[in-house]
Design a protein around this motif. Sequence first.
Motif, PDB file in Angstrom:
ATOM      1  N   THR A   1     -16.627 -15.971   7.303  1.00  0.00           N
ATOM      2  CA  THR A   1     -14.795 -16.079   6.284  1.00  0.00           C
ATOM      3  C   THR A   1     -14.478 -17.831   6.975  1.00  0.00           C
ATOM      4  O   THR A   1     -13.358 -18.077   6.241  1.00  0.00           O
ATOM      5  CB  THR A   1     -13.916 -15.388   6.989  1.00  0.00           C
ATOM      6  OG1 THR A   1     -14.309 -15.816   8.406  1.00  0.00           O
ATOM      7  CG2 THR A   1     -14.534 -13.910   7.150  1.00  0.00           C
ATOM      8  N   GLY A   2     -15.463 -18.617   7.360  1.00  0.00           N
ATOM      9  CA  GLY A   2     -14.768 -20.710   7.711  1.00  0.00           C
ATOM     10  C   GLY A   2     -14.831 -21.182   6.381  1.00  0.00           C
ATOM     11  O   GLY A   2     -15.297 -20.630   5.034  1.00  0.00           O
ATOM     12  N   VAL A   3     -15.112 -21.947   6.549  1.00  0.00           N
ATOM     13  CA  VAL A   3     -14.499 -23.189   5.462  1.00  0.00           C
ATOM     14  C   VAL A   3     -15.911 -23.000   4.765  1.00  0.00           C
ATOM     15  O   VAL A   3     -15.461 -23.022   2.990  1.00  0.00           O
ATOM     16  CB  VAL A   3     -14.469 -24.367   5.712  1.00  0.00           C
ATOM     17  CG1 VAL A   3     -14.404 -25.775   4.535  1.00  0.00           C
ATOM     18  CG2 VAL A   3     -12.932 -24.638   6.618  1.00  0.00           C
ATOM     19  N   ILE A   4     -16.509 -23.568   4.689  1.00  0.00           N
ATOM     20  CA  ILE A   4     -17.935 -23.488   4.081  1.00  0.00           C
ATOM     21  C   ILE A   4     -18.748 -22.283   3.842  1.00  0.00           C
ATOM     22  O   ILE A   4     -19.414 -21.799   3.467  1.00  0.00           O
ATOM     23  CB  ILE A   4     -19.107 -24.672   4.879  1.00  0.00           C
ATOM     24  CG1 ILE A   4     -20.344 -25.141   3.358  1.00  0.00           C
ATOM     25  CG2 ILE A   4     -20.043 -24.284   5.678  1.00  0.00           C
ATOM     26  CD1 ILE A   4     -19.519 -25.351   2.582  1.00  0.00           C
TER      27      ILE A   4
ATOM     28  N   SER B   1     -15.425 -10.677  13.939  1.00  0.00           N
ATOM     29  CA  SER B   1     -15.015 -10.593  14.921  1.00  0.00           C
ATOM     30  C   SER B   1     -14.151  -9.006  15.173  1.00  0.00           C
ATOM     31  O   SER B   1     -13.594  -9.302  13.984  1.00  0.00           O
ATOM     32  CB  SER B   1     -14.128 -11.180  15.695  1.00  0.00           C
ATOM     33  OG  SER B   1     -13.217 -11.893  14.956  1.00  0.00           O
ATOM     34  N   PRO B   2     -13.319  -8.410  16.090  1.00  0.00           N
ATOM     35  CA  PRO B   2     -13.034  -7.449  15.917  1.00  0.00           C
ATOM     36  C   PRO B   2     -11.786  -8.069  15.182  1.00  0.00           C
ATOM     37  O   PRO B   2     -11.048  -7.366  13.965  1.00  0.00           O
ATOM     38  CB  PRO B   2     -12.085  -7.424  16.982  1.00  0.00           C
ATOM     39  CG  PRO B   2     -13.780  -6.992  18.245  1.00  0.00           C
ATOM     40  CD  PRO B   2     -14.604  -8.516  16.931  1.00  0.00           C
ATOM     41  N   GLY B   3     -10.930  -8.875  15.667  1.00  0.00           N
ATOM     42  CA  GLY B   3      -9.999  -9.030  14.454  1.00  0.00           C
ATOM     43  C   GLY B   3      -9.525  -9.924  13.865  1.00  0.00           C
ATOM     44  O   GLY B   3      -9.168  -9.221  13.271  1.00  0.00           O
ATOM     45  N   THR B   4     -10.777 -10.923  13.398  1.00  0.00           N
ATOM     46  CA  THR B   4     -11.052 -10.802  11.470  1.00  0.00           C
ATOM     47  C   THR B   4     -10.911  -9.775  10.816  1.00  0.00           C
ATOM     48  O   THR B   4     -10.777  -9.156  10.013  1.00  0.00           O
ATOM     49  CB  THR B   4     -12.144 -12.091  11.740  1.00  0.00           C
ATOM     50  OG1 THR B   4     -12.122 -12.709  12.133  1.00  0.00           O
ATOM     51  CG2 THR B   4     -12.244 -11.829  10.352  1.00  0.00           C
TER      52      THR B   4
ATOM     53  N   LYS C   1      -8.066  -8.574  10.399  1.00  0.00           N
ATOM     54  CA  LYS C   1      -6.700  -8.851   9.529  1.00  0.00           C
ATOM     55  C   LYS C   1      -7.535  -8.713   8.498  1.00  0.00           C
ATOM     56  O   LYS C   1      -6.428  -9.483   7.152  1.00  0.00           O
ATOM     57  CB  LYS C   1      -6.764 -10.386  10.581  1.00  0.00           C
ATOM     58  CG  LYS C   1      -5.541 -10.623  11.688  1.00  0.00           C
ATOM     59  CD  LYS C   1      -6.302 -12.146  12.424  1.00  0.00           C
ATOM     60  CE  LYS C   1      -5.477 -12.367  13.359  1.00  0.00           C
ATOM     61  NZ  LYS C   1      -5.910 -13.604  13.267  1.00  0.00           N
ATOM     62  N   LYS C   2      -8.869  -9.197   7.749  1.00  0.00           N
ATOM     63  CA  LYS C   2      -9.281  -9.224   6.755  1.00  0.00           C
ATOM     64  C   LYS C   2      -9.622  -8.008   6.325  1.00  0.00           C
ATOM     65  O   LYS C   2     -10.450  -7.696   6.110  1.00  0.00           O
ATOM     66  CB  LYS C   2     -10.179  -9.630   6.509  1.00  0.00           C
ATOM     67  CG  LYS C   2      -9.755 -11.145   6.831  1.00  0.00           C
ATOM     68  CD  LYS C   2     -10.392 -12.937   6.691  1.00  0.00           C
ATOM     69  CE  LYS C   2     -10.153 -14.079   7.614  1.00  0.00           C
ATOM     70  NZ  LYS C   2     -10.409 -15.736   7.210  1.00  0.00           N
ATOM     71  N   ALA C   3      -9.420  -6.836   6.393  1.00  0.00           N
ATOM     72  CA  ALA C   3      -9.800  -5.793   6.486  1.00  0.00           C
ATOM     73  C   ALA C   3      -9.837  -5.508   4.823  1.00  0.00           C
ATOM     74  O   ALA C   3     -11.051  -4.890   3.837  1.00  0.00           O
ATOM     75  CB  ALA C   3      -8.583  -3.984   6.837  1.00  0.00           C
ATOM     76  N   GLY C   4      -9.275  -5.976   3.634  1.00  0.00           N
ATOM     77  CA  GLY C   4      -9.075  -5.818   2.426  1.00  0.00           C
ATOM     78  C   GLY C   4     -10.176  -6.254   1.675  1.00  0.00           C
ATOM     79  O   GLY C   4     -10.590  -5.463   0.820  1.00  0.00           O
ATOM     80  N   ALA C   5     -10.514  -8.322   2.478  1.00  0.00           N
ATOM     81  CA  ALA C   5     -11.326  -8.549   1.737  1.00  0.00           C
ATOM     82  C   ALA C   5     -12.953  -8.156   2.619  1.00  0.00           C
ATOM     83  O   ALA C   5     -13.469  -7.542   1.797  1.00  0.00           O
ATOM     84  CB  ALA C   5     -11.031  -9.947   2.796  1.00  0.00           C
ATOM     85  N   LEU C   6     -12.783  -7.520   3.477  1.00  0.00           N
ATOM     86  CA  LEU C   6     -14.508  -6.283   3.623  1.00  0.00           C
ATOM     87  C   LEU C   6     -14.436  -5.332   2.682  1.00  0.00           C
ATOM     88  O   LEU C   6     -15.353  -5.113   2.924  1.00  0.00           O
ATOM     89  CB  LEU C   6     -14.023  -6.611   5.759  1.00  0.00           C
ATOM     90  CG  LEU C   6     -13.567  -8.222   6.108  1.00  0.00           C
ATOM     91  CD1 LEU C   6     -13.475  -7.339   7.939  1.00  0.00           C
ATOM     92  CD2 LEU C   6     -15.801  -8.584   6.096  1.00  0.00           C
TER      93      LEU C   6
END
Length: 324
Positions: free
Chosen positions: A17-20, A43-46, A49-54
């Motif tokens: 989910t980072g820049v590159i 990570s659990p936090g990501t 936060k990004k449940a929809g994208a995942l």
Amino acid sequence: MANEAPVPKKVLLFGATGVIGKDILNALVDDKASFEKIGIFTSPGTAEKKAGALAELKAKGIQVVVGDVSKEDDVRKAFQDYDTVVSALGRNVITAQIPLLTIAESTPSIHTFYPSEYGTDIEYGPSSATEPPHQKKLQVRKHIRDNIKRLKATLLVTGPYSDLYIGKMSGDAAEAGTFDVKAKKAILLGSGDDKVSFTTMADVGKLLVAALKTPTSTSPRILKVNSFTTTPNEILAEFKKQSGAKWDVSYTALDTLKILEKEAWAKQSPIATVYTLRRIWTEGGTLYEERDNGKIGEPTTETLEEQVSKALEKETAAFQSGEL
């Protein structure tokens, strides 16, 4: 070929989910028919936060492995289902790859590892060893050479991302080079005729996938790849051509850039690294007698014209919607 690693079929990506990382993941998804399994470690936090994208990724058949990159048990468990690790971890956490490499070395299923090497060549010449932005990547390379014996590691050196160079720098940072589409203002580095080899962010992903599909017996294998080589003046000329407008142009001479770089490091400025990298590029630290694209099948790459077109579309859309 002796000791040639098998072709990667089950790829686990860190930093997706980072820049590159996003561009690498997109390229893997676009070519997922070439792989048996593609997964990302997050990570659990990501994951929260990004449940929809995942969820969208899962719908595309991408595995999502949730864990703590600093916990050996989490990493070791994740590695069991894959044969290749690709890292896109960011500059601030680049040394987190050292334990990842150590765990991968002792995991029988893992045979291939791509550390996060995308960007400026950290061993271009003798002076590279003392450049502040290179130090963490140099630690990772040393660990690979000293301790990684079984794994096949590939270091994909891409040079600077053209998407980030061919764009607007804000405030005082503009002296490190900028192309301001809205204001039609450019500050060019050096003489303006200094050549730099760039890779588009989308091409980083495309070139990495091509490398994955090209087995090697060498480790570490260093691939120096890029999309195109150009100069600040040529970039500006393309902006003028496509925008049909007159631009206000000034230059930051190389000696001035060095002074700004020194001042930025003295002040511990967050953009000190930007000054150093852009000084290296202006000095020719991305240029080689030949590039290695041909060693991985010479995949089609984006052109300067396409990059400038994207930059114009992106910034125009942004300021029209009030984001700039």
